[in-house]
Motif scaffolding. Structure first.
Motif, PDB file in Angstrom:
ATOM      1  N   GLY A   1       5.074  -4.706   5.662  1.00 30.74           N
ATOM      2  CA  GLY A   1       5.257  -3.715   4.621  1.00 30.74           C
ATOM      3  C   GLY A   1       6.426  -3.065   4.988  1.00 30.74           C
TER       4      GLY A   1
ATOM      5  N   SER B   1       5.003  -5.388  10.445  1.00 33.91           N
ATOM      6  CA  SER B   1       6.508  -5.468  10.767  1.00 33.91           C
ATOM      7  C   SER B   1       6.911  -5.533  12.053  1.00 33.91           C
ATOM      8  CB  SER B   1       7.023  -3.982  10.048  1.00 33.91           C
ATOM      9  OG  SER B   1       6.855  -4.093   8.574  1.00 33.91           O
TER      10      SER B   1
ATOM     11  N   ARG C   1       6.467   4.580   5.298  1.00 31.39           N
ATOM     12  CA  ARG C   1       5.400   5.006   4.239  1.00 31.39           C
ATOM     13  C   ARG C   1       5.322   6.306   4.847  1.00 31.39           C
ATOM     14  NH1 ARG C   1       3.257   0.274   5.495  1.00 31.39           N
ATOM     15  NH2 ARG C   1       2.508   0.944   7.117  1.00 31.39           N
TER      16      ARG C   1
ATOM     17  N   LYS D   1       0.895  -1.157  -0.055  1.00 30.39           N
ATOM     18  CA  LYS D   1       0.207  -0.148  -0.139  1.00 30.39           C
ATOM     19  C   LYS D   1       1.021   1.200   0.060  1.00 30.39           C
ATOM     20  CE  LYS D   1      -0.338   0.162   5.181  1.00 30.39           C
ATOM     21  NZ  LYS D   1      -1.058  -0.609   6.343  1.00 30.39           N
TER      22      LYS D   1
HETATM   23  C1  LIG Z   1      -0.415  -1.432   6.912  1.00 27.94           C
HETATM   24  C2  LIG Z   1      -0.681  -2.775   7.154  1.00 27.94           C
HETATM   25  C3  LIG Z   1       0.096  -3.916   7.665  1.00 27.94           C
HETATM   26  C4  LIG Z   1       1.814  -3.731   7.286  1.00 27.94           C
HETATM   27  O1  LIG Z   1       2.201  -2.721   8.329  1.00 27.94           O
HETATM   28  P1  LIG Z   1       3.830  -2.529   8.555  1.00 27.94           P
HETATM   29  O2  LIG Z   1       3.852  -2.279   9.977  1.00 27.94           O
HETATM   30  O3  LIG Z   1       4.184  -1.563   7.664  1.00 27.94           O
HETATM   31  O4  LIG Z   1       4.425  -4.059   8.389  1.00 27.94           O
HETATM   32  C5  LIG Z   1      -0.500  -4.956   7.911  1.00 27.94           C
HETATM   33  N1  LIG Z   1      -1.707  -5.207   7.999  1.00 27.94           N
HETATM   34  C6  LIG Z   1      -2.669  -4.316   7.718  1.00 27.94           C
HETATM   35  C7  LIG Z   1      -3.888  -4.670   7.972  1.00 27.94           C
HETATM   36  C8  LIG Z   1      -2.047  -3.214   7.140  1.00 27.94           C
HETATM   37  O5  LIG Z   1      -3.104  -2.126   7.322  1.00 27.94           O
END
Ligand SMILES: *Cc1c(COP(=O)(O)O)cnc(C)c1O
Length: 225
Positions: A215, A198, A222, A38
């Motif tokens: 992510g 993460s 991000r 995303k």
């Molecule tokens: C954004 C998101 C993630 C990933 O988050 P990170 O901390 O960047 O790894 C995982 N699950 C959901 C539901 C998210 O919205």
């Protein structure tokens, strides 16, 4: 972040998952990594596809429609997971694009899926989202209702429910939430558990996650919108 960075970050995350799984007598292969792309443009995602990764997660239907049809066409076998909340009026679009929808979080949406799946050729696998922290601003069925809801979706609406998913409260230790989701998934007799991001995917892998969603450990932070 350069291409080499994201690809080596992906490798590092795989290694950390393998270690965490082994420490709990689990196999690395039993923990599937969903790379959460995303906010990142197609050109940032493409090197990971080129390196062979095929499972990605997006949280918004419209954003995913902008980048994934071309990427999926270029990289066959790609599995796209919807991990963000879904409005009923976008359900049809979501079914057309996503291969797994992890955020079935309410009765109304289940009924909409029930109608659409009855005639659709595409039938994405579904996770029921559970609001383990019972946070008012967060989607998901309550832990008390999760098992009955999942079984109703599966048995009455004949939806392909494969597991439960949760996002624990940001300010609490995740382990009790992961343990609760594990217990509920077992009670509902479902095979998959989506938990861990993460900051906590290793704990999730130790506590039985079959799907972790990562992510920023791969792409870096991000930009806030
Ligand atoms: C954004 C998101 C993630 C990933 O988050 P990170 O901390 O960047 O790894 C995982 N699950 C959901 C539901 C998210 O919205």
């Amino acid at each position: 972040m350069t291409e080499t960075d994201t690809v080596s970050n992906l490798q590092a995350v795989h290694e950390r998952i393998a270690k965490a799984a082994a420490s709990a007598d689990r196999m690395a292969a039993d923990v599937s990594l969903t790379v959460v792309s995303k906010t990142w443009p197609a050109e940032t995602i493409r090197p990971l596809l080129a390196a062979g990764h095929r499972i990605f997660g997006e949280n918004r239907v419209q954003e995913a429609q902008g980048k994934w049809p071309d990427l999926k066409a270029a990289f066959p076998g790609t599995q796209l997971h919807l991990i963000g909340s879904l409005q009923s009026n976008k359900a049809e679009d979501a079914i057309a694009l996503f291969d797994v929808i992890e955020t079935l979080d309410r009765e109304k949406l289940a009924k909409v899926f029930g109608k659409l799946y009855a005639t659709s050729e595409r039938r994405p696998d579904l996770f029921v989202q559970v609001n383990t922290g019972e946070e008012p601003q967060k989607g998901g069925v309550s832990p008390q209702q999760a098992v009955d809801f999942a079984q109703w979706c599966r048995d009455e609406l004949t939806l392909p429910i494969i597991g439960l998913m949760a996002i624990p409260p940001a300010e609490e230790p995740p382990a009790p939430h992961f343990a609760l989701l594990h217990k509920l998934t077992h009670e509902a007799e479902l095979p998959r558990i989506s938990m861990g991001m993460s900051g906590d995917f290793e704990i999730a892998a130790q506590l039985g996650a079959t799907d972790v969603r990562v992510g920023s450990a791969i792409f870096g932070p991000r930009n806030s919108p």
